[in-house]
Scaffold this active site. Structure first.
Site, short mmCIF file in Angstrom:
data_model
loop_
_atom_site.label_atom_id
_atom_site.label_comp_id
_atom_site.label_asym_id
_atom_site.label_seq_id
_atom_site.Cartn_x
_atom_site.Cartn_y
_atom_site.Cartn_z
N GLY A 1 -33.09 17.36 -8.83
CA GLY A 1 -33.73 17.61 -7.55
C GLY A 1 -33.51 19.01 -7.02
N HIS B 1 -30.23 4.26 -6.88
CA HIS B 1 -30.54 5.65 -7.22
C HIS B 1 -31.60 5.76 -8.31
CE1 HIS B 1 -29.83 9.91 -7.36
NE2 HIS B 1 -29.38 9.89 -8.60
N HIS C 1 -35.56 14.48 -9.64
CA HIS C 1 -34.68 13.35 -9.35
C HIS C 1 -33.22 13.75 -9.50
CE1 HIS C 1 -32.48 9.57 -10.71
NE2 HIS C 1 -32.85 9.30 -9.47
N SER C 2 -32.40 13.39 -8.52
CA SER C 2 -30.95 13.52 -8.60
C SER C 2 -30.56 14.97 -8.84
CB SER C 2 -30.43 12.58 -9.69
OG SER C 2 -29.03 12.45 -9.62
N ALA C 3 -29.73 15.24 -9.87
CA ALA C 3 -29.33 16.62 -10.16
C ALA C 3 -30.53 17.48 -10.52
CB ALA C 3 -28.30 16.66 -11.28
#
Length: 363
Positions: free
Chosen positions: A198, A337, A194-196
């Protein structure tokens, strides 16, 4: 098959806690400490009559200021994705990436930074009121007001952690630790980032391609070669990562080796994105070629402006099987997000499980 609703009974499972990775590092006095190790929680669903057991373990990798607790309990007190995926028969691994949470940080590892509550409100929890991107007004799934003083927001912000300011060092340490976890598991897994966090599945699969079956990238680092946030600007010099990743032809100096091209956004509410130019032949992510990839985007997130560019970039770089799951196209609306923590998180999880089931993941 995926089920949007889980039973009210506790999910029977075994739990194990351990550490992987790290190396002994000497200080100026010749004394050693273990650094770069990663905390892991493993959850193994008990076999119950009528239940389905999945053959592929799933590893959950949290975002920048987060930890593995994100997947256990949501800020509103409801069960998180670990419970949902256990209920669907998955063996689950939750990690605290190196230097975060229960994975130790030492002063020599680098400078730590933290996000303000105001940043979190704008980008993640009170987007409808404070977000500046076109899709922000669609955000309805965060429980509560998303502002300081709201008990759900306060619980969420209380769980936020410091992060290493050096993105390259963080990604390299995370890559090594996750590879060590895959070695311990010893069979192909599904990576969820997820997110960073990812970017970590790309890097892990790059050095252990035979141990990664699928990657589920939930609004991963992006768009290519750029970062969007309070302070937007150039980032991810290797396209989808900050740390080096294998390309063919090889990349030794990303600033010089990549020939880039701007692709116009397909609609006014989206952002233009940078990818590789058509000529010379785009460099290929050769170790990711045969790994199935799902990029998941929420309709009210700031990522909804540019995740299309990540998908285009991966396909151009030779990743054969990349699918873009836009939640609104599945009738799931209002998410930002932090979709895995919002009111309808089980609906999002169910769509991911349906995608996994399309490739077969049951014993």
């Amino acid at each position: 098959m995926a089920d949007n609703k889980r039973g009210s009974k506790p999910i029977l499972h075994q739990r194990e806690v351990f550490y992987v990775g790290g190396q002994y590092v000497a200080d100026s006095k010749g004394k050693y400490t273990l650094q770069g190790q990663m905390y892991v929680e493993r959850f193994i669903p008990e076999e119950v009559e009528g239940s389905t057991r999945r053959s592929d373990p799933i590893i959950f990798i949290h975002g920048s200021t987060r930890s593995g607790t994100d997947w256990l309990t949501k800020p509103d007190g409801q069960p998180g994705w670990a419970s949902y995926f256990l209920s669907q028969g998955f063996e689950c691994y939750l990690v605290d990436l190196p230097f975060r949470g229960r994975s130790p940080w030492f002063p020599g590892n680098g400078t730590m930074i933290a996000h303000s509550a105001e940043f979190i409100e704008i980008m993640f929890t009170a987007c409808k009121e404070l977000g500046t991107w076109p899709q922000a007004k669609q955000h309805t799934q965060w429980p509560g007001s998303g502002r300081m003083g709201d008990p759900v927001f306060d619980q969420f912000y209380a769980s936020g952690l410091q992060i290493l300011s050096d993105n390259v060092a963080q990604e390299k340490a995370s890559q090594a630790a996750c590879a060590a976890l895959l070695d311990r598991i010893g069979k192909p897994v599904i990576l969820v980032g997820h997110s960073a966090g990812g970017s970590i599945p790309w890097l892990t699969a790059d050095i252990r391609p035979h141990l990664v079956k699928m990657i589920i990238a939930m609004e991963p680092t992006g768009p290519p070669f750029f970062k969007v946030g309070i302070k937007s600007g150039s980032s991810a010099p290797y396209g989808v990562t900050n740390a080096p990743i294998t390309y063919d032809p090889p990349v030794t100096n990303p600033d010089e080796d990549f020939v880039k091209s701007v692709v116009s956004a397909p609609s006014p509410e989206l952002m233009d994105c940078v990818i590789q130019a058509k000529k010379p032949m785009p460099r290929q992510l050769v170790n990711l070629t045969d790994i199935r990839v799902l990029v998941v985007t929420a309709p009210a997130s700031y990522h909804s402006q540019y995740d299309w560019g990540n998908v285009l970039y991966l396909r151009q770089a030779g990743v054969k099987d990349v699918e873009h799951l836009k939640l609104e196209e599945k009738g799931i609306f209002g998410n930002g997000h932090m979709m895995h923590m919002e009111k309808n998180s089980d609906e999002v999880a169910a769509e991911i499980v349906r995608w996994i089931d399309g490739y077969g993941s049951t014993e």
